[in-house]
Design a protein around this motif. Structure first.
Motif, short mmCIF file in Angstrom:
data_model
loop_
_atom_site.label_atom_id
_atom_site.label_comp_id
_atom_site.label_asym_id
_atom_site.label_seq_id
_atom_site.Cartn_x
_atom_site.Cartn_y
_atom_site.Cartn_z
N VAL A 118 -3.95 46.08 -51.07
CA VAL A 118 -4.10 45.97 -49.62
C VAL A 118 -4.92 44.72 -49.28
CG1 VAL A 118 -5.11 47.03 -47.57
CG2 VAL A 118 -3.88 48.44 -49.23
N GLN A 119 -6.01 44.52 -50.00
CA GLN A 119 -6.88 43.37 -49.75
C GLN A 119 -6.13 42.06 -49.92
OE1 GLN A 119 -9.98 42.58 -52.63
NE2 GLN A 119 -11.38 41.85 -51.03
N LYS A 120 -5.41 41.91 -51.02
CA LYS A 120 -4.71 40.65 -51.29
C LYS A 120 -3.58 40.41 -50.27
CE LYS A 120 -7.43 40.46 -54.76
NZ LYS A 120 -7.06 40.58 -56.16
N VAL A 121 -2.89 41.47 -49.87
CA VAL A 121 -1.83 41.31 -48.88
C VAL A 121 -2.40 40.86 -47.54
CG1 VAL A 121 -0.12 42.59 -47.52
CG2 VAL A 121 -0.24 42.94 -49.99
N LEU A 122 -3.52 41.45 -47.13
CA LEU A 122 -4.14 41.06 -45.87
C LEU A 122 -4.61 39.61 -45.90
CD1 LEU A 122 -6.20 44.27 -45.01
CD2 LEU A 122 -4.16 43.43 -43.82
N LEU A 123 -5.20 39.20 -47.01
CA LEU A 123 -5.71 37.83 -47.10
C LEU A 123 -4.57 36.81 -47.11
CD1 LEU A 123 -8.66 38.18 -49.64
CD2 LEU A 123 -8.72 38.19 -47.14
N ILE A 124 -3.55 37.06 -47.91
CA ILE A 124 -2.40 36.16 -47.91
C ILE A 124 -1.73 36.18 -46.55
CG2 ILE A 124 -0.05 35.91 -48.79
CD1 ILE A 124 -2.00 34.64 -50.62
N GLY A 125 -1.71 37.35 -45.92
CA GLY A 125 -1.10 37.47 -44.60
C GLY A 125 -1.76 36.58 -43.56
N VAL A 126 -3.07 36.37 -43.67
CA VAL A 126 -3.77 35.46 -42.75
C VAL A 126 -3.19 34.06 -42.85
CG1 VAL A 126 -5.95 34.28 -42.34
CG2 VAL A 126 -5.94 36.76 -42.68
N PHE A 127 -3.05 33.56 -44.07
CA PHE A 127 -2.53 32.20 -44.27
C PHE A 127 -1.10 32.08 -43.76
CE2 PHE A 127 -5.99 32.39 -47.32
CZ PHE A 127 -6.53 31.11 -47.29
N VAL A 128 -0.26 33.03 -44.11
CA VAL A 128 1.15 32.98 -43.71
C VAL A 128 1.28 33.07 -42.19
CG1 VAL A 128 3.38 34.15 -43.86
CG2 VAL A 128 1.96 33.92 -45.90
N ALA A 129 0.56 34.02 -41.59
CA ALA A 129 0.69 34.24 -40.15
C ALA A 129 0.19 33.06 -39.34
CB ALA A 129 -0.06 35.51 -39.75
N VAL A 130 -0.99 32.53 -39.69
CA VAL A 130 -1.51 31.43 -38.88
C VAL A 130 -0.68 30.16 -39.08
CG1 VAL A 130 -3.19 30.39 -40.51
CG2 VAL A 130 -3.67 30.44 -38.05
N GLY A 131 -0.14 29.96 -40.28
CA GLY A 131 0.76 28.83 -40.49
C GLY A 131 2.03 28.96 -39.67
N ALA A 132 2.60 30.16 -39.66
CA ALA A 132 3.82 30.39 -38.89
C ALA A 132 3.56 30.26 -37.40
CB ALA A 132 4.37 31.79 -39.21
N GLY A 133 2.45 30.81 -36.94
CA GLY A 133 2.15 30.75 -35.52
C GLY A 133 1.92 29.34 -35.02
N ALA A 134 1.16 28.55 -35.77
CA ALA A 134 0.90 27.17 -35.36
C ALA A 134 2.18 26.34 -35.39
CB ALA A 134 -0.16 26.54 -36.26
N ALA A 135 3.01 26.53 -36.42
CA ALA A 135 4.27 25.79 -36.52
C ALA A 135 5.21 26.14 -35.38
CB ALA A 135 4.93 26.07 -37.86
N GLY A 136 5.17 27.40 -34.93
CA GLY A 136 6.04 27.82 -33.84
C GLY A 136 5.73 27.16 -32.52
N LEU A 137 4.57 26.51 -32.42
CA LEU A 137 4.20 25.82 -31.19
C LEU A 137 4.60 24.34 -31.19
CD1 LEU A 137 0.60 27.29 -30.74
CD2 LEU A 137 2.70 28.00 -29.58
N MET A 138 5.27 23.90 -32.27
CA MET A 138 5.61 22.48 -32.41
C MET A 138 7.11 22.27 -32.21
SD MET A 138 2.57 21.53 -32.84
CE MET A 138 2.94 19.77 -32.96
#
Length: 596
Positions: free
Chosen positions: A90-110
């Motif tokens: 659970v811990q590793k999924v949540l941490l990796i999820g932070v990187f993936v989600a914020v990368g996807a979200g920022a890219a979606g604004l470009m």
């Protein structure tokens, strides 16, 4: 500004290419590179990063036990997930999820792939993310990862997209699960977009959108604010917390320069050494300043209300992050923290720098796009201009190499000793009564964890009431805790009084002593008390039967969770209504949608 067609039976589909998958891939690569060996089986245990094999559902997990709900609903999220998979997974999924989600979200604004990669790289590799990860504030980072999605959803709602309100409601509910801190700076971003200057359907419609956002936010986040206002004790006043947790300079460029580049956290133990370099931190500051100056000169906020709103929110949060470190700011923040309900959320104000860093990611992405276009315009070959722009996009990696590979081995996965797991199981099988953990300090340093500083894990290892010293010792002094029972024990230790009697008076029957810890913080006199467990590094004592208070009994204490459930119901109704509207208009009708 883009046009989004409402096709019969298909809902909203934008004509703009969606770069979120590309940004998510960039975020994933950043996450793998940052965590490295920390992704091995086992737990990352340092500072506030405390995960256990299986977090039990309890009154504390749900924030209804009468304590300050600092980890609500984060602990509830983990409790649910840890019943589906081991805690370390659970811990590793949540941490990796932070990187993936914020990368996807920022890219979606470009608008372009190059800009998407550059924005995702900044969002997923910066001092804010690194320092908050190093101190274990994973809940803050989940809220940080939601910000770009909230901006996009608020823009869609504002422009009258068919599923606009539904999408915004969904992201506000998701935001609520990240905890109070993310909820606050996420709401700032949403309101800034909804109120930003620019074309809007009507003022009446805008007020309804704002009312919808506030309603869903209040209901969804009731899990923590209701408990804080109606169940938790009143925190002690004073300026100690504001002073101890104000932003500090982790670069040679002062507090403001540090905050502009995403750093400035109060805890020097999680600073990255490269940021003390005039050249390295200066390069990062230069890129940020240039990106902001170029954006201001081009008046990019006129591109869309979404970008204008993100800019307003980013500046507001930057001011909040640095306010307590400015002349007179500490006094103002102390007044707000003491007199404003929920004002304690302003403590450790550097956390608000999250929204600023999302703005920096978007502006840096636009700077890279403009650099490529400028190179082509002055006669350079397209490939040459692209290489130069790509080199500029790599500035986050160049200026923060210390984040790589588990902070160069500082973040290591470990297992709990068998004695800890076995003792926790034994405690949960004992007759009623709380547990107090000694030595009387809330942070530990275990040999089996590489002597890293760690928040005492027993409140999560054990499913019953666990009393610990919640005062925070710092080099600058001690920040008083919130728990009145813990303060009674602290006073008894200071007065050399009958600590065991005080423990029994607050419902504590069992005393757990961690024998491998320094005892300078104090121990009760346990001579003559029955020893229940004598394991490696642990001794458990029984003080005898005690009266266990019912605490906050009755359904009233679950009101916050009932309100949160209502938010999910309202968002679901909005989704059904939006689905019907999407199939209703004849072919050819359209709804406007604002993007960056």
């Amino acid at each position: 500004m883009r046009v989004k067609l409402a096709l019969p039976g298909r809902g909203d589909r934008s004509t703009r290419p969606d770069h979120r998958a590309l940004g998510g891939l960039v975020g994933l690569v950043c996450g793998l590179l940052a965590l490295g060996p920390a992704l091995r089986p086992g737990y990352l245990l340092f500072y506030d990063m405390v995960f256990v094999p299986r977090l039990a559902f309890s009154d504390r997990t749900m924030g209804v036990d009468g304590s300050v709900p600092r980890a609500v609903p984060n602990d509830f999220d983990v409790a649910v997930l840890s019943h589906l998979a081991p805690g370390w997974v659970v811990q590793k999924v949540l941490l990796i999820g932070v990187f993936v989600a914020v990368g996807a979200g920022a890219a979606g604004l470009m608008r372009t792939r190059l800009g998407a990669v550059a924005a995702a790289l900044v969002a997923a590799w910066n001092p804010y993310l690194a320092e908050r990860l190093a101190i274990g504030h994973w809940g803050y980072l989940l809220g940080y990862a939601c910000v770009p999605f909230l901006v996009s959803a608020a823009a869609g709602c504002r422009s009258g997209a068919v599923r606009g309100r539904f999408r915004l409601g969904v992201w506000l509910v998701v935001l609520a699960f990240t905890g109070s801190t993310g909820a606050v700076f996420g709401l700032i971003a949403v309101l800034a977009v909804l109120l930003a200057p620019g074309p809007r359907p009507s003022w009446h419609r805008s007020m309804r959108d704002i009312g919808w956002a506030l309603l869903i936010w209040l209901l969804a986040d009731a899990t923590w604010w209701f408990s804080y206002l109606f169940l938790a004790p009143t925190p002690p006043g004073g300026s100690a917390g504001v002073t101890a947790f104000m932003a500090r300079a982790d670069t040679p460029y002062g507090v403001i320069g540090s905050l502009l580049t995403g750093g400035g956290i109060w805890n020097q133990g999680v600073w990255f050494s490269a940021r003390s370099s005039v050249v390295v931190s200066g390069l990062a500051l230069l890129v940020v300043v240039v990106a902001v100056v170029v954006a201001v000169r081009r008046r990019v906020w006129r591109q869309s209300p979404a970008l204008a709103g993100l800019g307003i929110a980013g500046v507001i949060c930057l001011v909040l992050a640095g306010a307590s470190a400015l002349p007179g700011g500490s006094h103002v923040m102390t007044i707000l923290g003491n007199d404003l309900p929920g004002g304690g959320l302003l403590r450790d104000a550097q956390k608000f720098d999250a929204v600023w860093m999302i703005l920096v990611a978007v502006l840096a992405g636009q700077l890279v796009e403009r650099t490529r276009d400028l190179g082509i315009r002055v006669g350079a070959q397209r490939s040459t201009a692209l290489v130069f722009a790509a080199a500029l996009a790599a500035w986050p990696l160049i200026t923060l190499t210390g984040m790589a590979w588990g902070a160069w081995g500082r973040w290591q996965a470990v297992d709990y000793p068998a004695s800890y797991v076995h003792t926790a199981q034994q405690i949960d099988r004992l007759p009623p009564g709380g547990v107090a953990v000694f030595p009387w300090t809330q942070y530990r340093s275990y040999a089996w964890d590489g002597h890293r500083v760690l928040l005492d894990p027993w409140q999560r290892l054990v499913s019953r009431q666990v009393l610990v010293n919640d005062a925070l010792p710092l080099t600058s002094g001690v920040v008083p805790g919130d728990d009145p029972d813990a303060r009674k024990v602290t006073q008894a230790l200071a007065d050399h009084g009958d600590v065991a009697a005080v423990l029994r008076s607050v419902g504590v029957r069992y005393v757990l002593v961690e024998t491998d810890q320094p005892v300078a913080a104090g121990l009760p006199n346990l001579a003559g008390d029955r020893v229940l467990v004598a394991a490696d590094g642990l001794r458990l004592y029984d003080l005898g039967p005690v009266h266990v208070s019912g605490g906050h009994d009755g359904p009233f204490r679950y009101t916050g969770w009932l309100l949160a459930g209502m938010s999910v119901l309202l968002v679901g109704v909005a989704g059904v209504s939006a689905g019907r509207s999407a199939t209703g208009p004849p072919a050819g009708t359209s709804a406007r949608h604002e993007d960056l």
